[in-house]
Motif scaffolding. Structure first.
Motif, PDB file in Angstrom:
ATOM      1  N   LEU A 238       0.800  -1.220   0.000  1.00  0.00           N
ATOM      2  CA  LEU A 238       0.000   0.000   0.000  1.00  0.00           C
ATOM      3  C   LEU A 238       0.839   1.280   0.000  1.00  0.00           C
ATOM      4  N   GLY A 239       1.787   1.337  -0.904  1.00  0.00           N
ATOM      5  CA  GLY A 239       2.522   2.584  -1.076  1.00  0.00           C
ATOM      6  C   GLY A 239       3.678   2.797  -0.128  1.00  0.00           C
ATOM      7  N   LYS A 240       3.928   1.834   0.766  1.00  0.00           N
ATOM      8  CA  LYS A 240       5.053   1.980   1.687  1.00  0.00           C
ATOM      9  C   LYS A 240       5.973   0.770   1.584  1.00  0.00           C
ATOM     10  N   ILE A 241       7.258   0.997   1.832  1.00  0.00           N
ATOM     11  CA  ILE A 241       8.177  -0.129   1.927  1.00  0.00           C
ATOM     12  C   ILE A 241       8.093  -0.673   3.347  1.00  0.00           C
ATOM     13  N   VAL A 242       7.764  -1.986   3.482  1.00  0.00           N
ATOM     14  CA  VAL A 242       7.612  -2.551   4.824  1.00  0.00           C
ATOM     15  C   VAL A 242       8.856  -3.322   5.245  1.00  0.00           C
ATOM     16  N   GLU A 243       9.633  -3.762   4.269  1.00  0.00           N
ATOM     17  CA  GLU A 243      10.846  -4.505   4.614  1.00  0.00           C
ATOM     18  C   GLU A 243      11.830  -4.322   3.481  1.00  0.00           C
ATOM     19  N   MET A 244      13.101  -4.151   3.811  1.00  0.00           N
ATOM     20  CA  MET A 244      14.068  -3.863   2.759  1.00  0.00           C
ATOM     21  C   MET A 244      15.425  -4.352   3.197  1.00  0.00           C
ATOM     22  N   GLY A 245      16.189  -4.848   2.228  1.00  0.00           N
ATOM     23  CA  GLY A 245      17.553  -5.250   2.547  1.00  0.00           C
ATOM     24  C   GLY A 245      18.083  -6.292   1.590  1.00  0.00           C
ATOM     25  N   ASP A 246      19.103  -7.012   2.047  1.00  0.00           N
ATOM     26  CA  ASP A 246      19.750  -8.032   1.240  1.00  0.00           C
ATOM     27  C   ASP A 246      18.738  -9.106   0.839  1.00  0.00           C
ATOM     28  N   ILE A 247      18.737  -9.485  -0.431  1.00  0.00           N
ATOM     29  CA  ILE A 247      17.694 -10.389  -0.926  1.00  0.00           C
ATOM     30  C   ILE A 247      17.703 -11.732  -0.206  1.00  0.00           C
ATOM     31  N   ASP A 248      18.898 -12.303   0.026  1.00  0.00           N
ATOM     32  CA  ASP A 248      18.931 -13.635   0.635  1.00  0.00           C
ATOM     33  C   ASP A 248      18.410 -13.591   2.060  1.00  0.00           C
ATOM     34  N   ARG A 249      18.803 -12.557   2.791  1.00  0.00           N
ATOM     35  CA  ARG A 249      18.343 -12.457   4.169  1.00  0.00           C
ATOM     36  C   ARG A 249      16.832 -12.318   4.213  1.00  0.00           C
ATOM     37  N   ILE A 250      16.298 -11.528   3.329  1.00  0.00           N
ATOM     38  CA  ILE A 250      14.854 -11.310   3.377  1.00  0.00           C
ATOM     39  C   ILE A 250      14.096 -12.561   2.958  1.00  0.00           C
ATOM     40  N   ILE A 251      14.609 -13.257   1.979  1.00  0.00           N
ATOM     41  CA  ILE A 251      13.910 -14.471   1.545  1.00  0.00           C
ATOM     42  C   ILE A 251      14.050 -15.575   2.596  1.00  0.00           C
ATOM     43  N   GLU A 252      15.237 -15.657   3.221  1.00  0.00           N
ATOM     44  CA  GLU A 252      15.431 -16.739   4.186  1.00  0.00           C
ATOM     45  C   GLU A 252      14.834 -16.419   5.557  1.00  0.00           C
ATOM     46  N   THR A 253      15.034 -15.201   6.009  1.00  0.00           N
ATOM     47  CA  THR A 253      14.459 -14.849   7.312  1.00  0.00           C
ATOM     48  C   THR A 253      13.615 -13.594   7.195  1.00  0.00           C
ATOM     49  N   PRO A 254      12.456 -13.705   6.556  1.00  0.00           N
ATOM     50  CA  PRO A 254      11.583 -12.529   6.471  1.00  0.00           C
ATOM     51  C   PRO A 254      11.080 -12.178   7.855  1.00  0.00           C
ATOM     52  N   ARG A 255      11.010 -10.881   8.163  1.00  0.00           N
ATOM     53  CA  ARG A 255      10.609 -10.483   9.505  1.00  0.00           C
ATOM     54  C   ARG A 255       9.250  -9.810   9.536  1.00  0.00           C
ATOM     55  N   HIS A 256       8.844  -9.232   8.428  1.00  0.00           N
ATOM     56  CA  HIS A 256       7.536  -8.584   8.422  1.00  0.00           C
ATOM     57  C   HIS A 256       6.467  -9.633   8.121  1.00  0.00           C
ATOM     58  N   PRO A 257       5.358  -9.608   8.840  1.00  0.00           N
ATOM     59  CA  PRO A 257       4.308 -10.610   8.590  1.00  0.00           C
ATOM     60  C   PRO A 257       3.860 -10.652   7.134  1.00  0.00           C
ATOM     61  N   TYR A 258       3.862  -9.481   6.479  1.00  0.00           N
ATOM     62  CA  TYR A 258       3.431  -9.454   5.084  1.00  0.00           C
ATOM     63  C   TYR A 258       4.429 -10.187   4.197  1.00  0.00           C
ATOM     64  N   THR A 259       5.714  -9.939   4.423  1.00  0.00           N
ATOM     65  CA  THR A 259       6.737 -10.650   3.648  1.00  0.00           C
ATOM     66  C   THR A 259       6.638 -12.148   3.888  1.00  0.00           C
ATOM     67  N   GLN A 260       6.387 -12.501   5.137  1.00  0.00           N
ATOM     68  CA  GLN A 260       6.255 -13.922   5.465  1.00  0.00           C
ATOM     69  C   GLN A 260       5.072 -14.544   4.719  1.00  0.00           C
ATOM     70  N   ALA A 261       3.994 -13.788   4.642  1.00  0.00           N
ATOM     71  CA  ALA A 261       2.836 -14.299   3.914  1.00  0.00           C
ATOM     72  C   ALA A 261       3.142 -14.448   2.428  1.00  0.00           C
ATOM     73  N   LEU A 262       3.860 -13.464   1.887  1.00  0.00           N
ATOM     74  CA  LEU A 262       4.245 -13.550   0.467  1.00  0.00           C
ATOM     75  C   LEU A 262       5.105 -14.783   0.226  1.00  0.00           C
ATOM     76  N   MET A 263       6.059 -15.012   1.139  1.00  0.00           N
ATOM     77  CA  MET A 263       6.950 -16.164   0.995  1.00  0.00           C
ATOM     78  C   MET A 263       6.158 -17.465   1.064  1.00  0.00           C
ATOM     79  N   ALA A 264       5.175 -17.493   1.977  1.00  0.00           N
ATOM     80  CA  ALA A 264       4.376 -18.711   2.127  1.00  0.00           C
ATOM     81  C   ALA A 264       3.546 -18.987   0.886  1.00  0.00           C
ATOM     82  N   ALA A 265       3.298 -17.931   0.104  1.00  0.00           N
ATOM     83  CA  ALA A 265       2.468 -18.119  -1.083  1.00  0.00           C
ATOM     84  C   ALA A 265       3.271 -18.599  -2.280  1.00  0.00           C
TER      85      ALA A 265
END
Lengths: 334, 297
Positions: A238-265
């Motif tokens: 919704l127009g905001k960055i909720v999580e940002m950083g190194d791609i591997d870290r974010i894919i392996e250990t997502p911290r924002h619930p939204y990112t986690q949901a995206l990963m689960a999908a």
């Protein structure tokens, strides 16, 4: 410490909502679609920065506003040390050569009445990059070779309707590359192409990154593609960055619930694999009147009172990994 | 090499358009009619047996003999008048169509692409032109600027005609400028003028072509009307002018009280035929331009 090639600071783009006649009678208040709301990030030279998120989260608007193809509402974009939003058109022109864009839809982004030669040489003419006709022909031919439309003389006089989707996209890319840009906004460049063509185009983009040090802002909704392509990524909601950083870290250990949901999908090929499930329900709310506080709170399984009241800022959780969430202690256990 | 290839491109496109056109029987008939009158206009000095501006015999002679359609009240050969009339009528029609096309597309593209105040001002002008009744306006212009002049006629007809075309071109421009390839051109650094000339205008061209043909029809009818009312240029005889003289100089009564059909019918018929031919061609062109109108076969 290297200077970033592109720095985006507090970028905002609000579109006015035109209500009907009766609505304008009822309320005087101007409504806005906050397509991009306070977005900041940077892209290093030779880096691919990804922007991922659902449809309508503002990824494309961010990309186009950075290039000033859409007038920004607020914020600044610093490209190679120069703030470009306040430049008069004549001074912006050289930056147009250095910053290019590749569109999602190759059927819409080529003028049906121009042949391949005219399409690719247009930028050469505008920026007067060629001294003579033969030099221009050489530049066009080498751009076609770069995108592997060979032999060039077979394609040079074709019209868009005589090309396949993949070939059209290659022409679009050649049109950008012929200017020898340093930075390219790639707006879902392969999402409309056949799977078989995707890989070869992505491979080419990576090759140019290595060889010509081209940086990309890579806009995608496909996290698998993002992981393959990007060095760093920003997840937008919704127009905001909720999580940002190194791609591997974010894919392996997502911290924002939204990112986690995206990963689960993201589908996993192994049906027996254990999967953490973060299920979110409902639809993305309308950006006209976005939820208060954390914009994700109506759909978040961990939402507490504070999430409704206060907008979380981006907090560094580890090196090169920032998250905007009040409930980080929940997500860490996943 | 590039130029040669471009020429063959054009030829191919022309050939394929011609192929569609050929299958439209009405269009072919229309084209034959129009070409007939165009060649009549071009070769008038060779076809016409006499000088239409010269008295050559007694006035109001009946048709037949040396004078195929007889003579008029001035003793001029009506058949020669008719052939030379094609020149004046067609050249007014086509010139006006070209001028209208130029003004209409320029105004439409600039207003649509620039938007804002420029758009508002230009469109209010177009609206004024559209809401004013055209015949009185033309008469007014012709009367103010000197009514017996070929060029004033063209000017009056053009001023009246451009409004509708400008509005139509503007509408198409508004939709074209939102297309991605226009934005891509902006990303390349193209200026507004460049985008209008290279991206907007060529994509409006097919639409303009058929409407210009209809403009020519309108201009020829209007010219005939104005000339019939006596506002034409008497030194350039058009079909409308012939009807005017037939009306004022006794064609309806003739020498012995009977209407002189040989004087009245031919110019009217010529106008009707050219208009019919152009309308048929216009419809065929529209069909080429807009494939949705094309019948499956």
């Amino acid at each position: 410490m290297m200077e970033p090639l592109l720095e985006v600071r507090n970028l905002r783009k609000y579109f006015p909502v035109r209500g009907g006649f009766f609505r304008s009678l009822l309320s005087r208040r101007q409504m806005w679609v906050k397509a991009v709301d306070d977005v900041s990030f940077h892209v290093m030279p030779g880096e691919i920065f990804g922007l991922a998120g659902e449809s309508g989260c503002g990824k494309t608007t961010t990309g186009k506003t950075i290039l000033k193809l859409i007038e920004p509402t607020a914020g600044e974009v610093i490209f190679d040390g120069t703030e470009i939003f306040n430049l008069p058109p004549q001074e912006l022109k050289p930056f147009r050569r250095r910053m290019q864009i590749i569109y999602q839809d190759p059927y819409e982004s080529l003028n049906p009445r121009m042949n391949v030669f005219d399409i690719i040489s247009e930028g050469i003419d505008i920026h007067e990059l060629a001294g003579s006709t033969s030099e221009k022909e050489e530049l066009v031919a080498s751009a076609l070779e770069m995108v592997e439309l060979t032999p060039p003389e077979e394609f040079i006089f074709r019209y868009p309707h005589e090309l396949s989707g993949g070939q059209r996209q290659r022409v679009c890319i050649a049109r950008a590359l012929v200017l020898n840009p340093e930075f390219i906004v790639a707006d879902e460049p392969v999402s409309m192409l056949d799977v078989s063509i995707r890989a070869s185009i992505l491979k080419l983009m990576l090759k140019w990154k290595e060889e010509s040090e081209i940086s990309y802002l890579f806009i995608t909704h496909d996290l698998a593609v993002a992981r393959h392509m990007c060095d760093r990524i920003g997840i937008m909601y919704l127009g905001k960055i909720v999580e940002m950083g190194d791609i591997d870290r974010i894919i392996e250990t997502p911290r924002h619930p939204y990112t986690q949901a995206l990963m689960a999908a993201v589908p996993v090929p192994d049906p027996t694999a254990e999967r953490t499930k973060v299920m979110i329900t409902g639809e993305v709310p309308t950006p006209i009147e976005p939820p208060s506080g954390c914009r994700f709170h109506p759909r978040c399984p961990y939402a507490k009172e504070i999430c409704k009241r206060e907008t979380p800022g981006l907090v560094e959780v580890e090196r090169d990994h920032v998250v905007a969430c009040h409930q980080l202690e929940h997500s860490i256990h996943l | 090499m590039a130029l040669k290839r471009r020429l063959t491109d054009w030829r191919n496109r022309l050939v394929s358009s011609a192929f569609i056109f050929r299958h439209n029987r009405a269009g072919v008939i229309g084209l034959v009619i129009v070409l007939f009158f165009i060649s009549m206009a071009i070769f008038a000095p060779f076809i016409a047996p006499f000088n239409p501006y010269e008295r050559i015999d007694r006035s109001l002679l009946p048709p037949g003999g040396v004078y195929l359609l007889g003579t008029n009240d001035m003793g001029q050969d009506i058949f020669s008048e008719l052939i030379w009339g094609a020149r004046v009528s067609l050249s007014i029609g086509f010139t006006v169509a070209l001028v209208v096309m130029f003004i209409g597309t320029t105004v439409g593209v600039v207003a649509g692409y620039t938007g804002g105040l420029v758009d508002e001002v230009l469109m209010r002008f177009a609206d004024i032109i559209l809401v004013l009744p055209s015949i009185p306006l033309m008469i007014l212009i012709a009367a103010i600027m000197g009514r017996h002049n070929f060029y004033v006629m063209i000017l009056a007809l053009s001023v009246v005609g451009w409004g509708g075309l400008a509005r139509m071109v503007r509408a198409v421009t508004l939709s074209l400028k939102e297309r991605t390839f226009v934005e891509a051109a902006r990303a390349l650094g193209a200026s507004g003028g460049h985008i209008m000339a290279k991206h907007i205008l060529p994509n409006t061209a097919p639409l303009i072509l058929s409407s210009v043909i209809y403009q020519a029809v309108g201009a020829m009818m209007a010219e005939a009307g104005l000339a019939f009312l006596g506002l034409g240029d008497p030194t350039a005889k058009s079909w409308g002018m012939m009807l005017h003289y037939a009306q004022t100089a006794g064609g309806w009564w003739g020498a012995n009280g009977n209407p002189m059909w040989n004087w009245i019918i031919p110019p009217g018929l010529c106008i009707a035929l050219v208009v019919l031919g152009l309308m048929l061609v216009g419809q065929a062109v529209e069909e080429i331009v807009n494939p949705r109108l094309r019948r499956r076969r």
